[in-house]
Design a protein around this motif. Structure first.
Motif, short mmCIF file in Angstrom:
data_model
loop_
_atom_site.label_atom_id
_atom_site.label_comp_id
_atom_site.label_asym_id
_atom_site.label_seq_id
_atom_site.Cartn_x
_atom_site.Cartn_y
_atom_site.Cartn_z
N ILE A 25 -32.63 19.40 -27.84
CA ILE A 25 -32.92 19.85 -26.47
C ILE A 25 -34.29 19.28 -26.08
O ILE A 25 -35.31 19.62 -26.69
N HIS A 26 -34.30 18.45 -25.08
CA HIS A 26 -35.54 17.76 -24.71
C HIS A 26 -35.48 17.40 -23.23
O HIS A 26 -34.42 17.42 -22.60
N CYS A 27 -36.66 17.07 -22.71
CA CYS A 27 -36.74 16.56 -21.33
C CYS A 27 -36.22 15.13 -21.31
O CYS A 27 -36.66 14.30 -22.11
N ASN A 28 -35.26 14.89 -20.44
CA ASN A 28 -34.66 13.55 -20.39
C ASN A 28 -35.59 12.50 -19.83
O ASN A 28 -35.23 11.31 -19.86
N ARG A 29 -36.76 12.88 -19.36
CA ARG A 29 -37.70 11.90 -18.80
C ARG A 29 -38.87 11.63 -19.74
O ARG A 29 -39.17 10.48 -20.05
N HIS A 37 -29.63 10.32 -26.93
CA HIS A 37 -30.79 9.98 -26.12
C HIS A 37 -32.09 10.19 -26.89
O HIS A 37 -32.95 9.30 -26.94
N ILE A 38 -32.22 11.35 -27.53
CA ILE A 38 -33.45 11.62 -28.29
C ILE A 38 -33.50 10.78 -29.56
O ILE A 38 -34.58 10.36 -30.01
N ALA A 39 -32.32 10.46 -30.15
CA ALA A 39 -32.30 9.63 -31.35
C ALA A 39 -32.78 8.21 -31.03
O ALA A 39 -33.52 7.60 -31.81
N GLU A 79 -26.50 12.63 -34.11
CA GLU A 79 -27.88 13.06 -34.38
C GLU A 79 -28.26 12.63 -35.78
O GLU A 79 -27.58 12.98 -36.75
N SER A 80 -29.32 11.87 -35.91
CA SER A 80 -29.76 11.35 -37.21
C SER A 80 -30.64 12.37 -37.90
O SER A 80 -31.11 13.33 -37.31
N ASP A 81 -30.86 12.12 -39.20
CA ASP A 81 -31.72 13.02 -39.97
C ASP A 81 -33.17 12.93 -39.54
O ASP A 81 -33.96 13.82 -39.82
N ASP A 82 -33.54 11.81 -38.87
CA ASP A 82 -34.93 11.64 -38.42
C ASP A 82 -35.27 12.58 -37.29
O ASP A 82 -36.44 12.73 -36.94
N CYS A 83 -34.26 13.19 -36.68
CA CYS A 83 -34.53 14.08 -35.56
C CYS A 83 -35.17 15.38 -36.02
O CYS A 83 -35.71 16.13 -35.21
N GLU A 113 -19.43 19.45 -26.17
CA GLU A 113 -19.69 18.48 -27.22
C GLU A 113 -20.25 17.17 -26.65
O GLU A 113 -21.20 16.57 -27.19
N THR A 114 -19.66 16.71 -25.54
CA THR A 114 -20.15 15.48 -24.92
C THR A 114 -21.58 15.66 -24.42
O THR A 114 -22.43 14.75 -24.57
N PHE A 115 -21.88 16.80 -23.84
CA PHE A 115 -23.24 17.07 -23.33
C PHE A 115 -24.26 17.03 -24.47
O PHE A 115 -25.30 16.38 -24.36
N GLN A 116 -23.96 17.72 -25.55
CA GLN A 116 -24.91 17.75 -26.67
C GLN A 116 -25.01 16.39 -27.37
O GLN A 116 -26.09 15.96 -27.79
N GLU A 117 -23.87 15.69 -27.51
CA GLU A 117 -23.90 14.37 -28.15
C GLU A 117 -24.70 13.37 -27.33
O GLU A 117 -25.45 12.56 -27.90
#
Length: 256
Positions: free
Chosen positions: A33-37, A125-127, A14-18, A116-120
């Motif tokens: 936490i976001h919608c994957n679509r 994805h959002i990054a 997760e980058s600082d831009d998030c 950890e894998t789920f959150q990473e």
């Protein structure tokens, strides 16, 4: 999920831009936490998000809900990512504790590789989405600057054209005024020529009239003078003529 917990270490990837600028610090751990679509963030609280059994997260706009086999049966969701019909749970504090652990703010403290894998994966994805958005924003900013420069150039050209058009309009007006003045001068010159010609004609007519009247007066005077001295004229005529006359002899009368 507890709202009072503070994330002391960001998840890997997760980058600082998030981090949102106007988002409180207590919600920083929710930004992944976001919608994957459609990439709608859970921290915005604008739409409900659902965790599906296929481990995809979807918002209520993107997920398709189907009724269960019985009225009392749980709802069935169609995942917009993998298109599977799965069960789902609304993301929130009412989730079962076993499912809620997937959204733990400190997954490295749980020593659970799946969490950890789920959150990473969601953080990456959002990054990537935010990176694409940043590139798009940078491209749009460059396009805006280019468009602005082009507009300024066109504006300057338009100003120059406006000045040139005004000059051409003034020049056209000057030419029209000059042509009108020239026409007026030509018409005045033509009128002067006509006036001079008329004066000459009148002068010639008056001169001819005077000469004619003088001739008539002189002829009248001659006629008067002739009528006044007819004898003088005849004597003069006889004096001028030489006529031979008979010689007068002595009168010797006889019958012939």
């Amino acid at each position: 999920m507890s709202n009072t917990s503070i994330q002391s270490k960001p998840p890997a990837g997760e980058s600082d831009d998030c981090v949102m600028v106007n988002q409180p610090t207590m919600d920083a751990h929710k930004l992944w936490i976001h919608c994957n679509r459609c990439y709608e963030l859970y921290a915005r609280k604008k739409f409900k998000l659902f965790l599906l059994a296929c481990h995809h997260v979807s918002c209520e706009k993107c997920v398709k809900v189907c009724v269960g086999r019985t009225p009392s049966d749980a709802l069935i969701y169609q995942c917009p990512i993998c298109r599977k019909e799965v069960r789902g749970r609304e993301v929130g504090n009412n989730m079962p504790s076993g499912i809620k652990m997937l959204f733990h703010p400190e997954p490295w403290s749980l020593h659970n590789d799946f969490i950890e894998t789920f959150q990473e994966s969601n953080s990456r994805h959002i990054a990537k989405f935010k990176e694409r958005q940043e590139k798009l924003v940078a491209k749009l900013a460059k396009d805006i600057e280019m468009t602005k420069a082009i507009c300024q150039k066109r504006y300057i050209e338009m100003k120059h054209l406006t000045v040139e058009r005004r000059k051409a309009f003034l020049r056209q007006r000057q030419i029209k005024v000059a042509l009108a003045n020239r026409k007026n001068e030509q018409s005045l010159m033509a009128m002067k020529k006509k006036e001079e010609l008329r004066k000459k004609q009148l002068l010639a007519a008056s001169c001819s009239y005077k000469s004619g009247s003088q001739k008539s007066k002189s002829s009248q005077r001659n006629q008067r003078s002739r009528s006044a001295s007819p004898g003088l004229s005849t004597s003069k005529g006889s004096a001028k003529r030489k006529v031979t006359v008979f010689m007068h002899l002595s009168n010797h009368s006889f019958d012939l």
